[in-house]
Design a protein around this motif. Structure first.
Motif, mmCIF file in Angstrom:
data_model
loop_
_atom_site.group_PDB
_atom_site.id
_atom_site.type_symbol
_atom_site.label_atom_id
_atom_site.label_comp_id
_atom_site.label_asym_id
_atom_site.label_seq_id
_atom_site.Cartn_x
_atom_site.Cartn_y
_atom_site.Cartn_z
ATOM 1 N N ASP A 204 31.734 33.891 43.392
ATOM 2 C CA ASP A 204 30.713 33.439 42.431
ATOM 3 C C ASP A 204 29.389 34.164 42.670
ATOM 4 N N GLU A 205 28.992 34.302 43.922
ATOM 5 C CA GLU A 205 27.748 35.008 44.261
ATOM 6 C C GLU A 205 27.828 36.485 43.884
ATOM 7 N N LEU A 206 28.948 37.120 44.219
ATOM 8 C CA LEU A 206 29.113 38.536 43.894
ATOM 9 C C LEU A 206 29.124 38.753 42.382
ATOM 10 N N ALA A 207 29.800 37.878 41.663
ATOM 11 C CA ALA A 207 29.834 37.985 40.199
ATOM 12 C C ALA A 207 28.426 37.835 39.631
ATOM 13 N N GLY A 208 27.651 36.916 40.174
ATOM 14 C CA GLY A 208 26.273 36.742 39.729
ATOM 15 C C GLY A 208 25.427 37.979 39.992
ATOM 16 N N MET A 209 25.630 38.599 41.162
ATOM 17 C CA MET A 209 24.901 39.822 41.500
ATOM 18 C C MET A 209 25.265 40.944 40.532
ATOM 19 N N LEU A 210 26.549 41.108 40.273
ATOM 20 C CA LEU A 210 26.988 42.162 39.361
ATOM 21 C C LEU A 210 26.443 41.930 37.955
ATOM 22 N N GLY B 44 37.945 45.759 46.263
ATOM 23 C CA GLY B 44 38.555 46.418 45.106
ATOM 24 C C GLY B 44 38.144 45.765 43.800
ATOM 25 N N ALA B 45 38.048 44.451 43.803
ATOM 26 C CA ALA B 45 37.666 43.728 42.590
ATOM 27 C C ALA B 45 36.223 44.036 42.185
ATOM 28 N N VAL B 46 35.350 44.228 43.156
ATOM 29 C CA VAL B 46 33.966 44.598 42.845
ATOM 30 C C VAL B 46 33.952 45.958 42.149
ATOM 31 N N ILE B 47 34.723 46.898 42.658
ATOM 32 C CA ILE B 47 34.778 48.238 42.068
ATOM 33 C C ILE B 47 35.322 48.180 40.640
ATOM 34 N N VAL B 48 36.417 47.456 40.448
ATOM 35 C CA VAL B 48 37.007 47.355 39.117
ATOM 36 C C VAL B 48 36.062 46.613 38.162
ATOM 37 N N TYR C 251 37.198 37.327 39.324
ATOM 38 C CA TYR C 251 37.792 36.004 39.206
ATOM 39 C C TYR C 251 39.319 36.054 39.271
ATOM 40 N N CYS C 252 39.919 37.132 38.811
ATOM 41 C CA CYS C 252 41.365 37.320 38.986
ATOM 42 C C CYS C 252 41.698 37.449 40.470
ATOM 43 N N ALA C 253 40.868 38.187 41.201
ATOM 44 C CA ALA C 253 41.071 38.313 42.651
ATOM 45 C C ALA C 253 40.936 36.950 43.321
ATOM 46 N N ALA C 254 39.972 36.145 42.888
ATOM 47 C CA ALA C 254 39.786 34.808 43.468
ATOM 48 C C ALA C 254 41.045 33.959 43.274
ATOM 49 N N PHE D 126 25.786 45.240 36.097
ATOM 50 C CA PHE D 126 26.876 45.965 36.747
ATOM 51 C C PHE D 126 26.408 47.276 37.384
ATOM 52 N N GLN D 127 25.140 47.319 37.764
ATOM 53 C CA GLN D 127 24.582 48.498 38.422
ATOM 54 C C GLN D 127 24.711 48.411 39.938
ATOM 55 N N LEU D 128 24.655 47.213 40.498
ATOM 56 C CA LEU D 128 24.738 47.054 41.949
ATOM 57 C C LEU D 128 26.175 46.790 42.363
ATOM 58 N N GLY D 129 26.617 47.507 43.365
ATOM 59 C CA GLY D 129 27.940 47.291 43.917
ATOM 60 C C GLY D 129 27.840 47.173 45.420
#
Length: 181
Positions: free
Chosen positions: A75-81, A148-152, A163-166, A86-89
């Motif tokens: 949830d935190e990573l999704a919020g950051m992205l 991997g999910a962050v990259i995709v 969320y699919c990874a979760a 979608f600039q920060l990875g």
């Protein structure tokens, strides 16, 4: 440097840009990092590792199961992205992909960063009753899936891969719990 790596990659981040972004005199950069960009990059990776480790620790507060902790982190990573359009990875994966074969120092920093995430996740899984070797394998898979999910997610400009990874991680952890019970 950390935010610049997240946005532009290690190779796309020059020292002049770092100095300008920091609003610091160029001499202070070389005073604190006499070995230059590589040393600064290693420090940025270390900082990213610490921040992500804190996120995992904060997410684990209370009586959360490993699956709940992963959902909170995602949830935190999704919020950051989403919040960064979608600039920060993950700067650790960026540095690994760009420089892992060229710089032993940066590859080591990245390996240590990933290890600093795998170990506490392994501890969390182990504390929920899994044998240590199983917990370690699951933790390695969890960190790998999230990375991997962050990259995709960045590529697709969507949090859906996260969320699919979760969901997949929850199934993986739940099945493992049932198998060890």
């Amino acid at each position: 440097m950390l935010e610049l790596i997240q946005r532009h990659g290690y190779s796309g981040t020059g020292l002049n840009t770092v100095v300008e972004h920091a609003g610091a005199p160029k001499g202070s950069l070389y005073f604190h990092f006499p070995q230059g960009k590589e040393a600064l990059g290693a420090k940025a990776v270390e900082l990213a590792a610490t921040r992500f480790g804190s996120l995992v620790a904060d997410s684990a507060r209370g009586s959360a199961t490993p699956g709940e902790v992963v959902r909170r982190v995602i949830d935190e990573l999704a919020g950051m992205l989403d919040g960064s359009d979608f600039q920060l990875g993950c700067p650790v994966s960026v540095v690994t992909l760009e420089m892992g074969a060229q710089s032993e120092r940066l590859r080591d920093a990245c390996a240590q960063a990933f290890e600093s995430w795998i170990e506490p996740v392994s501890d969390l899984i182990s504390a929920s009753g899994r044998p240590r070797p199983v917990a370690r394998a699951l933790a390695t898979a969890v960190v790998s899936m999230v990375e991997g999910a962050v990259i995709v997610s960045r590529a697709q400009r969507s949090t859906e891969p996260l969320y699919c990874a979760a969901q997949a991680i929850a199934v993986l952890l739940d099945q493992s719990a049932e198998a060890s019970a």
